[in-house]
Design a protein around this motif. Structure first.
Motif, PDB file in Angstrom:
ATOM      1  N   LEU A  57      42.874  46.885  38.575  1.00 43.58           N
ATOM      2  CA  LEU A  57      43.730  45.811  38.316  1.00 43.58           C
ATOM      3  C   LEU A  57      45.192  46.368  38.316  1.00 43.58           C
ATOM      4  N   CYS A  59      48.667  45.114  37.729  1.00 40.28           N
ATOM      5  CA  CYS A  59      49.508  43.854  37.167  1.00 40.28           C
ATOM      6  C   CYS A  59      50.323  44.332  36.210  1.00 40.28           C
ATOM      7  N   TYR A  64      47.661  37.256  33.311  1.00 40.51           N
ATOM      8  CA  TYR A  64      46.593  37.568  34.285  1.00 40.51           C
ATOM      9  C   TYR A  64      45.974  38.766  33.631  1.00 40.51           C
ATOM     10  N   PHE A  65      46.820  39.794  33.061  1.00 40.10           N
ATOM     11  CA  PHE A  65      46.090  41.178  33.005  1.00 40.10           C
ATOM     12  C   PHE A  65      45.091  40.991  31.708  1.00 40.10           C
ATOM     13  N   VAL A  84      52.042  49.902  38.222  1.00 37.77           N
ATOM     14  CA  VAL A  84      52.481  48.760  39.106  1.00 37.77           C
ATOM     15  C   VAL A  84      53.745  49.363  40.136  1.00 37.77           C
ATOM     16  N   CYS A 105      45.380  42.235  42.381  1.00 40.40           N
ATOM     17  CA  CYS A 105      46.689  42.708  42.545  1.00 40.40           C
ATOM     18  C   CYS A 105      47.668  41.628  42.258  1.00 40.40           C
ATOM     19  N   PHE A 106      48.747  41.844  41.546  1.00 37.59           N
ATOM     20  CA  PHE A 106      49.883  40.835  41.449  1.00 37.59           C
ATOM     21  C   PHE A 106      50.660  40.807  42.552  1.00 37.59           C
ATOM     22  N   GLU A 107      51.240  39.491  43.029  1.00 43.26           N
ATOM     23  CA  GLU A 107      51.881  39.391  44.513  1.00 43.26           C
ATOM     24  C   GLU A 107      53.262  40.040  44.240  1.00 43.26           C
ATOM     25  N   LEU A 139      47.043  37.821  42.461  1.00 43.05           N
ATOM     26  CA  LEU A 139      47.336  37.136  41.607  1.00 43.05           C
ATOM     27  C   LEU A 139      48.978  36.616  41.694  1.00 43.05           C
TER      28      LEU A 139
END
Length: 517
Positions: A57, A59, A64-65, A84, A105-107, A139
């Motif tokens: 993960l 983020c 989201y997290f 990150v 994964c966050f964008e 994400l």
């Protein structure tokens, strides 16, 4: 059966409508966070991912997290939180080393294109043909977006579409691995500390019960949740308390103070540089001190005594300084409520944890020390993932040696002298940078200081101080070096002084001394 996700599930069952997470105007109830976590668990189960598998993960502090984190745990899989700031090559290393089968994964942003980096690292670690090569879930930065800007990649929302909001949590055992936290890798490649459900849950319980809070609490989540401090003391302990978490994706002192006032924050936990930055904002910019703050917690690095005293005077609240590492879930000791607080000390071991001082050969050092801190208790990791040799170097008979040098007073309070690896050897004399930093911080012009050793042809190492001055301060580098000479022993005062506007820091706010070196 023991699963760390119980800290969310129990709160959602008992207080479903209470606000769990706040980000700007977005407010999510405990019921909603739990439902989304169940959908994530169903998604993983549909992909054949479950007990014993690893899921990464990446983020920042966004809604989201928590629901992805607890969804992974509910499925029985192990969470591998990623910093990150990692680059594609580093993400690939962490995925391969942990044997992760999926990545959420966050964008990211144009300045930090985390999604692109994450996807490139995932493709490198899990090439086409791998049965889990499609288990990359973006994400999106735009809430609830179903379209991805990366070809062939699904967003989380499109992947969750139609999945049930209920899930029977996997029956994990207390010693099953819940989280693999990677160390910062200051020497060699980062290593993954395996932390069990029992490690993480006990540490969250002890942290929660240690702080004297009144209920209906609001925690400011400025510490990165991918870091052990933020994960245990803020998210896991906060969810267990049924608190509201006010998420801060990027720490800015003035904005953090404004949020504390607007949301009625009762607990703030941060690293020393965050305390220093907030004090600077108050003194230099006139920022208003929040009235609702009840508890202030510091950890992650040694809090300079001058910063601690200034905070207590300015905010009217003592700072409870503690100590821990990723390998200890992380909390090991604290200046605990109900006991005297000692400035500059990391306090005494928390409930169920033992600490002692040891020498190079594991021999116990009695009395004041100094010696290296060793820790034993419910918080100590299982070991470094797939690294038995590295584990054997730091663990013996249940004790974990930390690499931190400390002293111990007659009341059993420990005080960090310095990291063993940060110690400077100048002309055969041992010099501990933290001691010099504390003295430097007493100079009226000094706002923040970091001391390191630099190569020297005859002394081996010379001592150099990097300094951030207070706003409007008037002192030269030579004048400050001369002041050091008058206030420190001849073998250890910094001959070299360099002024900086800022220091390089980790994502969690620790000063990166290796970059200063």
């Amino acid at each position: 059966m023991l699963n760390l996700s119980v800290v969310l599930e129990d709160s959602a069952r008992e207080h479903p409508d209470r606000t769990a997470v706040v980000l700007g105007d977005m407010r999510m109830s405990y019921s909603l966070v739990n439902t989304l976590a169940n959908q994530v668990a169903n998604l993983l189960a549909s992909r054949g991912i479950g007990k014993g598998d690893k899921v990464a993960l990446a983020c920042p502090n966004l809604p989201y997290f928590p629901f992805v984190y607890f969804g992974i745990l509910k499925s029985g899989a192990t969470v591998v939180p990623l910093n990150v700031l990692l680059r594609s090559r580093e993400i690939a290393y962490h995925l391969r080393d942990s044997e992760a089968k999926a990545l959420f994964c966050f964008e990211g942003t144009p300045e930090l294109p985390l999604g692109e980096r994450g996807h490139a690292g995932f493709r490198e670690a899990l090439p086409a043909g791998d049965p889990h090569a499609d288990d990359f879930f973006l994400l999106p930065a735009t809430p609830f977006a179903t379209d991805s800007g990366i070809e062939g990649v699904r967003t989380l929302w499109s992947a969750l579409d139609g999945l049930p909001g209920e899930f029977e949590t996997a029956a994990t055992a207390p010693d099953d691995t819940a989280v693999i936290l990677y160390t910062s890798g200051t020497t060699g490649q980062p290593k993954g500390a395996e932390l069990s459900h029992q490690n993480m849950l006990m540490n969250a319980i002890v942290s929660d019960e240690m702080f004297d809070l009144a209920g209906d609490d609001v925690f400011l989540a400025t510490l990165p949740l991918f870091h052990s401090f933020g994960q245990t003391v803020i998210m896991n302990a906060g969810f267990r308390r049924r608190a509201t978490l006010v998420l801060v994706p990027r720490f800015e002192p003035a904005a953090a103070l404004a949020l504390m006032r607007a949301e009625g924050v009762t607990l703030f936990a941060g690293v020393p540089t965050m305390y220093w930055a907030m004090l600077t904002s108050v003194h230099a910019d006139g920022a208003e001190v929040p009235a609702t703050l009840q508890t202030a917690v510091a950890g992650g690095a040694s809090l300079p005594v001058e910063v601690l005293k200034d905070f207590e005077k300015t905010f009217g609240r003592p700072v409870l300084e503690g100590y821990g590492l990723s390998e200890t879930s992380p909390v090991a000791s604290f200046n605990q409520p109900g006991r005297p607080t000692k400035a500059g000390s990391i306090g005494t071991p928390v409930w169920g944890v033992e600490m002692k001082l040891v020498g190079a050969g594991w021999e116990t050092i009695e009395g004041e020390g100094p010696g290296e801190i060793a820790i034993r208790g419910h918080n100590v990791m299982k070991g470094y993932y797939n690294r038995p040799e590295a584990t054997a170097e730091v663990m013996k008979d249940g004790w974990f040696r930390t690499g931190d040098i400390a002293t111990r007073d007659a009341d059993g309070y420990y005080s960090i002298v310095d990291r063993a690896k940060d110690m400077i050897i100048r002309g055969g004399f041992n010099v501990y940078p933290r001691e010099l930093e504390e003295v430097l911080m007493t100079h009226e012009a000094v706002s923040l200081a970091a001391v390191v050793g630099v190569p020297h042809p005859s002394h081996g190492e010379e001592i150099k101080a990097y300094v951030i001055l207070k706003a409007g301060a008037a002192v030269t580098e030579d004048e400050l070096a001369g002041w050091c000479k008058e206030n420190m022993a001849a073998y250890k005062y910094p001959r070299l002084v360099e002024f900086r506007e800022s220091f390089p820091m980790t994502a969690s706010g620790k000063i990166l001394k290796r970059e200063l070196r």
